[in-house]
Design a protein around this motif. Structure first.
Motif, PDB file in Angstrom:
ATOM      1  N   GLU A 259     123.041 -19.179 -10.509  1.00 45.42           N
ATOM      2  CA  GLU A 259     123.537 -20.332  -9.753  1.00 45.42           C
ATOM      3  C   GLU A 259     122.575 -20.707  -8.637  1.00 45.42           C
ATOM      4  N   LEU A 260     122.044 -19.711  -7.942  1.00 41.62           N
ATOM      5  CA  LEU A 260     121.089 -19.996  -6.870  1.00 41.62           C
ATOM      6  C   LEU A 260     119.846 -20.692  -7.429  1.00 41.62           C
ATOM      7  N   ILE A 261     119.329 -20.202  -8.534  1.00 38.72           N
ATOM      8  CA  ILE A 261     118.147 -20.826  -9.135  1.00 38.72           C
ATOM      9  C   ILE A 261     118.455 -22.255  -9.549  1.00 38.72           C
ATOM     10  N   ASP A 262     119.603 -22.458 -10.164  1.00 36.22           N
ATOM     11  CA  ASP A 262     119.975 -23.783 -10.652  1.00 36.22           C
ATOM     12  C   ASP A 262     120.102 -24.810  -9.528  1.00 36.22           C
ATOM     13  N   ARG A 263     120.493 -24.364  -8.349  1.00 34.93           N
ATOM     14  CA  ARG A 263     120.655 -25.307  -7.237  1.00 34.93           C
ATOM     15  C   ARG A 263     119.386 -25.452  -6.400  1.00 34.93           C
ATOM     16  N   GLY A 264     118.298 -24.820  -6.839  1.00 34.45           N
ATOM     17  CA  GLY A 264     117.025 -24.956  -6.144  1.00 34.45           C
ATOM     18  C   GLY A 264     116.699 -23.826  -5.197  1.00 34.45           C
ATOM     19  N   ASP A 265     117.565 -22.826  -5.105  1.00 37.30           N
ATOM     20  CA  ASP A 265     117.339 -21.699  -4.210  1.00 37.30           C
ATOM     21  C   ASP A 265     116.788 -20.507  -4.981  1.00 37.30           C
ATOM     22  N   HIS A 266     115.695 -20.749  -5.728  1.00 36.22           N
ATOM     23  CA  HIS A 266     115.149 -19.669  -6.545  1.00 36.22           C
ATOM     24  C   HIS A 266     114.527 -18.575  -5.680  1.00 36.22           C
ATOM     25  N   ARG A 267     113.898 -18.949  -4.564  1.00 35.47           N
ATOM     26  CA  ARG A 267     113.326 -17.922  -3.686  1.00 35.47           C
ATOM     27  C   ARG A 267     114.441 -17.061  -3.073  1.00 35.47           C
ATOM     28  N   GLU A 268     115.545 -17.699  -2.770  1.00 38.18           N
ATOM     29  CA  GLU A 268     116.676 -16.999  -2.176  1.00 38.18           C
ATOM     30  C   GLU A 268     117.355 -16.056  -3.177  1.00 38.18           C
ATOM     31  N   ALA A 269     117.107 -16.279  -4.463  1.00 38.14           N
ATOM     32  CA  ALA A 269     117.698 -15.417  -5.494  1.00 38.14           C
ATOM     33  C   ALA A 269     116.931 -14.109  -5.663  1.00 38.14           C
ATOM     34  N   VAL A 270     115.699 -14.061  -5.173  1.00 38.99           N
ATOM     35  CA  VAL A 270     114.836 -12.902  -5.422  1.00 38.99           C
ATOM     36  C   VAL A 270     115.435 -11.614  -4.875  1.00 38.99           C
ATOM     37  N   PHE A 271     115.999 -11.678  -3.668  1.00 43.27           N
ATOM     38  CA  PHE A 271     116.519 -10.458  -3.039  1.00 43.27           C
ATOM     39  C   PHE A 271     117.520  -9.753  -3.955  1.00 43.27           C
ATOM     40  N   TRP A 272     118.532 -10.469  -4.431  1.00 39.56           N
ATOM     41  CA  TRP A 272     119.578  -9.814  -5.214  1.00 39.56           C
ATOM     42  C   TRP A 272     119.112  -9.470  -6.623  1.00 39.56           C
ATOM     43  N   ILE A 273     118.193 -10.246  -7.171  1.00 41.25           N
ATOM     44  CA  ILE A 273     117.625  -9.900  -8.473  1.00 41.25           C
ATOM     45  C   ILE A 273     116.940  -8.541  -8.393  1.00 41.25           C
ATOM     46  N   LEU A 274     116.105  -8.356  -7.369  1.00 41.98           N
ATOM     47  CA  LEU A 274     115.389  -7.088  -7.240  1.00 41.98           C
ATOM     48  C   LEU A 274     116.324  -5.947  -6.880  1.00 41.98           C
ATOM     49  N   ALA A 275     117.318  -6.208  -6.035  1.00 39.70           N
ATOM     50  CA  ALA A 275     118.268  -5.158  -5.678  1.00 39.70           C
ATOM     51  C   ALA A 275     119.014  -4.674  -6.925  1.00 39.70           C
TER      52      ALA A 275
END
Length: 345
Positions: A259-275
């Protein structure tokens, strides 16, 4: 589902499953739903955080549980952690739970008494600064404790989470919820509101993702999804985060990042992806070593592509970079604290 309906489901779960326990003392809401109105929509990628307070040692965290259509995140806390109201008021991860009346059930009256102490003092400048210092200390102390001899996933987590707490320091100064998965979008909004937009790219740069592209993040989310789906059936070891690595947690752990990537917040998605990636490999190393070995290259590629970190020397250098940044972060935090009209005294 609306937040009020989810809260009602949580209250039913507490009455049915928590209250009968012999050392049960009460329960309260925490997390991102605190302060939001009952008629607000609860996103599918969100859960309702419930803290169950016990007289003795806290039992194993059950994590995410579906109940009456809601996804609940259940955490247990011993009363000893809450017994000193002044200490709760200065703890940035605890005080927010008592800023408002978040009590679900309180048979002893202790939780409402704690709320009565914390709420009128919450926004006082000295206490807000104490909580900001608490968050700063968490960044510095946990980065200083990073052990380069740990396995790769453990090293990544030991760097990633305290680096992410850099977002919490200004969030606490702004009297905002120091959220977990959505900490980067939240701090971006706060920095913008206080005229500190220039600091936000610096926070992303410390994570290493200031320049990553949406297609690259989406690719590594797809790899995480494969690893997540391989981890769920084999997970056995009761790590404290095990509840986040279940099929019922998938809407938060995986779909929330999409959802974050889809709304344009792909950089903001990195933290939880890596966690989530690192947590999966912590589990796989313990419970399915062959799968851990097979999926490890995808995890290493994600860390390299999304943070620029390829070896332990680079990780330690980035740790030192974060530590050097902390004084500048503190200056920004002091400015927010001084400008926040809600902070008093």
């Amino acid at each position: 589902m609306r937040i009020g309906e989810a809260r009602a489901a949580a209250a039913h779960w507490v009455a049915a499953y928590a209250r009968p326990a012999p050392d049960y003392l009460g329960a309260y809401f925490s997390g991102s739903t605190v302060g939001r109105p009952d008629d607000a929509e609860l996103p599918v990628s969100s859960d309702v955080d419930v803290v169950v307070v016990t007289a003795g040692a806290a039992p194993e965290k059950p994590g995410k549980l579906p109940h009456r259509g809601a996804l609940l995140e259940i955490t247990y806390e011993p009363w000893s952690l809450l017994a000193d109201p002044a200490a709760v008021l200065g703890a940035y991860h605890l005080a927010g739970g008592f800023r408002r009346d978040t009590v679900v059930d309180d048979p002893t009256g202790r939780l409402r008494a704690l709320h009565a102490y914390v709420a009128p003092r919450f926004a006082r400048r000295d206490h807000v600064r104490r909580r900001c210092l608490d968050a700063r200390h968490r960044v510095e102390s946990r980065l200083a404790a990073l052990d380069p001899a740990q396995p790769f996933a453990a090293r990544v987590l030991a760097w990633l989470f305290p680096t992410g707490v850099t977002t919490h320091v200004p969030l606490v100064a702004a009297l905002r919820n120091p959220t977990v998965r959505l900490r980067y979008p939240a701090v971006r909004d706060v920095l913008s509101a206080y005229g500190q937009e220039a600091r936000y790219p610096e926070l992303l740069a410390l994570l290493g993702c200031a320049e990553v592209s949406a297609p690259l993040v989406r690719h590594h989310l797809a790899e995480l999804t494969r690893t997540f789906d391989a981890t769920v059936p084999v997970a056995r070891t009761p790590f404290f985060f095990a509840g986040d690595l279940t099929e019922r947690a998938r809407p938060v752990a995986v779909d929330g990042s999409r959802e974050l990537i889809d709304r344009g917040d792909h950089r903001e998605a990195v933290f939880w992806i890596l966690a989530t990636f690192a947590r999966c490999h912590t589990v796989l190393a313990a419970d399915a070593p062959a799968l851990h070995t097979a999926r490890l290259p995808a995890f290493r590629d994600a860390v390299a592509d999304l943070t620029g970190l390829t070896d332990t020397a680079g990780l330690l250098a980035r740790r030192d970079e974060v530590l050097r940044f902390v004084p500048r972060l503190w200056a920004v935090t002091e400015e927010i604290l001084a400008a926040n009209p809600e902070v008093v005294g």
